[in-house]
Design a protein around this motif. Structure first.
Motif, PDB file in Angstrom:
ATOM      1  N   ASP A  93      16.773 108.809 129.235  1.00  0.00           N
ATOM      2  CA  ASP A  93      16.397 107.412 129.429  1.00  0.00           C
ATOM      3  C   ASP A  93      15.169 107.066 128.566  1.00  0.00           C
ATOM      4  OD1 ASP A  93      16.535 104.863 130.879  1.00  0.00           O
ATOM      5  OD2 ASP A  93      14.621 105.505 131.716  1.00  0.00           O
ATOM      6  N   LEU A  94      14.201 108.010 128.525  1.00  0.00           N
ATOM      7  CA  LEU A  94      12.991 107.786 127.708  1.00  0.00           C
ATOM      8  C   LEU A  94      13.388 107.528 126.242  1.00  0.00           C
ATOM      9  CD1 LEU A  94       9.787 110.019 127.755  1.00  0.00           C
ATOM     10  CD2 LEU A  94      10.808 109.324 125.614  1.00  0.00           C
ATOM     11  N   TRP A  95      14.202 108.433 125.686  1.00  0.00           N
ATOM     12  CA  TRP A  95      14.538 108.319 124.258  1.00  0.00           C
ATOM     13  C   TRP A  95      15.420 107.109 123.967  1.00  0.00           C
ATOM     14  CZ3 TRP A  95      12.218 110.117 120.160  1.00  0.00           C
ATOM     15  CH2 TRP A  95      11.338 111.175 120.325  1.00  0.00           C
ATOM     16  N   LYS A  96      16.345 106.804 124.898  1.00  0.00           N
ATOM     17  CA  LYS A  96      17.193 105.613 124.709  1.00  0.00           C
ATOM     18  C   LYS A  96      16.309 104.355 124.661  1.00  0.00           C
ATOM     19  CE  LYS A  96      21.142 103.350 126.744  1.00  0.00           C
ATOM     20  NZ  LYS A  96      21.647 102.960 128.020  1.00  0.00           N
ATOM     21  N   THR A  97      15.314 104.321 125.538  1.00  0.00           N
ATOM     22  CA  THR A  97      14.434 103.152 125.626  1.00  0.00           C
ATOM     23  C   THR A  97      13.582 103.002 124.362  1.00  0.00           C
ATOM     24  OG1 THR A  97      14.336 103.458 128.010  1.00  0.00           O
ATOM     25  CG2 THR A  97      12.648 102.041 127.047  1.00  0.00           C
ATOM     26  N   ILE A  98      12.943 104.104 123.940  1.00  0.00           N
ATOM     27  CA  ILE A  98      12.020 103.961 122.794  1.00  0.00           C
ATOM     28  C   ILE A  98      12.788 103.808 121.477  1.00  0.00           C
ATOM     29  CG2 ILE A  98      10.047 105.048 123.955  1.00  0.00           C
ATOM     30  CD1 ILE A  98      10.580 107.623 122.410  1.00  0.00           C
ATOM     31  N   LEU A  99      13.981 104.433 121.402  1.00  0.00           N
ATOM     32  CA  LEU A  99      14.781 104.247 120.187  1.00  0.00           C
ATOM     33  C   LEU A  99      15.278 102.806 120.086  1.00  0.00           C
ATOM     34  CD1 LEU A  99      16.810 107.603 120.032  1.00  0.00           C
ATOM     35  CD2 LEU A  99      15.074 106.806 118.399  1.00  0.00           C
ATOM     36  N   GLY A 100      15.362 102.132 121.234  1.00  0.00           N
ATOM     37  CA  GLY A 100      15.733 100.713 121.247  1.00  0.00           C
ATOM     38  C   GLY A 100      14.533  99.815 120.965  1.00  0.00           C
ATOM     39  N   GLY A 101      13.376 100.429 120.699  1.00  0.00           N
ATOM     40  CA  GLY A 101      12.188  99.651 120.341  1.00  0.00           C
ATOM     41  C   GLY A 101      11.381  99.177 121.534  1.00  0.00           C
ATOM     42  N   THR A 123       3.241 106.498 129.687  1.00  0.00           N
ATOM     43  CA  THR A 123       3.745 105.288 129.020  1.00  0.00           C
ATOM     44  C   THR A 123       3.913 105.623 127.542  1.00  0.00           C
ATOM     45  OG1 THR A 123       2.565 103.856 130.562  1.00  0.00           O
ATOM     46  CG2 THR A 123       3.271 102.858 128.498  1.00  0.00           C
ATOM     47  N   VAL A 124       5.136 105.447 127.044  1.00  0.00           N
ATOM     48  CA  VAL A 124       5.423 105.757 125.631  1.00  0.00           C
ATOM     49  C   VAL A 124       5.731 104.448 124.900  1.00  0.00           C
ATOM     50  CG1 VAL A 124       6.875 107.055 124.032  1.00  0.00           C
ATOM     51  CG2 VAL A 124       6.391 108.002 126.304  1.00  0.00           C
ATOM     52  N   THR A 125       4.996 104.226 123.826  1.00  0.00           N
ATOM     53  CA  THR A 125       5.126 102.965 123.067  1.00  0.00           C
ATOM     54  C   THR A 125       5.488 103.267 121.616  1.00  0.00           C
ATOM     55  OG1 THR A 125       3.329 102.104 124.436  1.00  0.00           O
ATOM     56  CG2 THR A 125       3.877 100.841 122.472  1.00  0.00           C
ATOM     57  N   PRO A 126       6.525 102.616 121.085  1.00  0.00           N
ATOM     58  CA  PRO A 126       6.812 102.787 119.654  1.00  0.00           C
ATOM     59  C   PRO A 126       5.628 102.267 118.828  1.00  0.00           C
ATOM     60  CG  PRO A 126       8.681 101.773 120.796  1.00  0.00           C
ATOM     61  CD  PRO A 126       7.514 101.760 121.752  1.00  0.00           C
ATOM     62  N   ASN A 127       5.255 103.033 117.812  1.00  0.00           N
ATOM     63  CA  ASN A 127       4.131 102.676 116.951  1.00  0.00           C
ATOM     64  C   ASN A 127       4.691 102.143 115.634  1.00  0.00           C
ATOM     65  OD1 ASN A 127       1.684 102.558 115.596  1.00  0.00           O
ATOM     66  ND2 ASN A 127       1.536 104.779 115.273  1.00  0.00           N
ATOM     67  N   THR A 128       4.675 100.840 115.477  1.00  0.00           N
ATOM     68  CA  THR A 128       5.267 100.242 114.268  1.00  0.00           C
ATOM     69  C   THR A 128       4.199  99.523 113.455  1.00  0.00           C
ATOM     70  OG1 THR A 128       5.829  98.302 115.590  1.00  0.00           O
ATOM     71  CG2 THR A 128       7.588  99.882 115.246  1.00  0.00           C
ATOM     72  N   ARG A 129       4.391  99.538 112.147  1.00  0.00           N
ATOM     73  CA  ARG A 129       3.513  98.758 111.268  1.00  0.00           C
ATOM     74  C   ARG A 129       4.376  98.049 110.234  1.00  0.00           C
ATOM     75  NH1 ARG A 129      -1.015 102.281 109.267  1.00  0.00           N
ATOM     76  NH2 ARG A 129      -1.388 102.405 111.496  1.00  0.00           N
ATOM     77  N   LYS A 130       4.183  96.755 110.150  1.00  0.00           N
ATOM     78  CA  LYS A 130       4.987  95.895 109.255  1.00  0.00           C
ATOM     79  C   LYS A 130       6.476  96.161 109.442  1.00  0.00           C
ATOM     80  CE  LYS A 130       1.404  95.394 105.755  1.00  0.00           C
ATOM     81  NZ  LYS A 130       0.854  95.891 104.512  1.00  0.00           N
ATOM     82  N   LEU A 133       8.886 101.872 111.779  1.00  0.00           N
ATOM     83  CA  LEU A 133       8.531 102.800 112.864  1.00  0.00           C
ATOM     84  C   LEU A 133       7.766 103.990 112.289  1.00  0.00           C
ATOM     85  CD1 LEU A 133       8.900 103.582 115.908  1.00  0.00           C
ATOM     86  CD2 LEU A 133      10.902 104.896 115.160  1.00  0.00           C
ATOM     87  N   LEU A 134       6.529 104.190 112.779  1.00  0.00           N
ATOM     88  CA  LEU A 134       5.714 105.313 112.291  1.00  0.00           C
ATOM     89  C   LEU A 134       5.800 106.502 113.252  1.00  0.00           C
ATOM     90  CD1 LEU A 134       2.453 103.399 111.265  1.00  0.00           C
ATOM     91  CD2 LEU A 134       4.408 104.003 109.830  1.00  0.00           C
ATOM     92  N   GLY A 135       6.103 106.228 114.511  1.00  0.00           N
ATOM     93  CA  GLY A 135       6.153 107.280 115.532  1.00  0.00           C
ATOM     94  C   GLY A 135       5.969 106.658 116.901  1.00  0.00           C
TER      95      GLY A 135
END
Ligand SMILES: Cc1cc2nc3c(=O)[nH]c(=O)nc-3n(C[C@H](O)[C@H](O)[C@H](O)COP(=O)(O)O)c2cc1C
Length: 161
Positions: A93-101, A123-130, A133-135
């Motif tokens: 569930d964690l990976w499905k959620t974060i892979l969905g942004g 709490t896991v948050t996608p780290n995006t810039r411009k 996805l950076l991680g």
């Protein structure tokens, strides 16, 4: 995941050996004890990963609470903290959620290097810039005893399914 041995130590803590099979096929035998490390009051345990979940940063307190040196953790997959009591469905569930942004949040029982454990609200948050996805960034808070009891039961039921 197979429990291969159960025994009691001479100390008051129960010890068992468990074979963990991770999503990438890596298998490792871990020694698991029922010794809990309390979450440091009012503090946060933080980690950053690359897009695959390999650790790129841990705050000194996460290293301390997990029993590792920071250098031992960097470059390793986050599953180094995988506790055999955690149902696989939680991480799916964690990976499905974060892979969905999206942001994922939930209680996690983590394995220490010495086989003990610590509970945290992750709490896991996608780290995006411009838009790239950076991680991922994870921040861990303390759980109450009541929440821990509730999720021990909930996860035990999930493991049976
Ligand atoms: C940013 C981030 C933080 C994570 N934190 C943890 C954690 O504290 N404990 C844990 O067991 N898994 C954590 N995970 C999940 C692991 O990547 C992994 O899915 C889990 O340990 C189960 O791995 P396995 O299915 O390969 O055994 C985290 C993942 C990410 C992306």
């Amino acid at each position: 995941m197979t429990t291969i041995a159960v025994s009691n130590t001479v100390s008051k803590h129960k010890v068992r050996k468990v074979t963990l099979t991770h999503h990438d096929g890596t298998q490792r035998i871990v020694t698991v004890t029922d010794r809990e490390t309390p979450f440091p009051k009012g503090k946060l345990l933080i980690s950053h990963t690359d897009t695959e979940g390999k650790l790129t940063y841990v705050n000194p307190l996460l290293a301390h609470v997990s029993g590792y040196k920071e250098a031992e953790l960097i470059g390793n997959p986050h599953y180094v903290f995988r506790h055999p009591d955690m149902p696989a469905s939680v991480f799916k569930d964690l990976w499905k959620t974060i892979l969905g942004g999206h942001i994922w949040q939930g209680p996690v029982k983590c394995l220490r290097k010495d086989g003990g454990f610590f509970w945290c609200d992750v709490t896991v948050t996608p780290n995006t810039r411009k838009g790239k996805l950076l991680g991922y960034i994870s921040v861990r808070h303390e759980l109450s005893r009541e929440e821990i009891r509730e999720f021990e039961d909930h996860y035990a039921a999930l493991r049976l399914n």
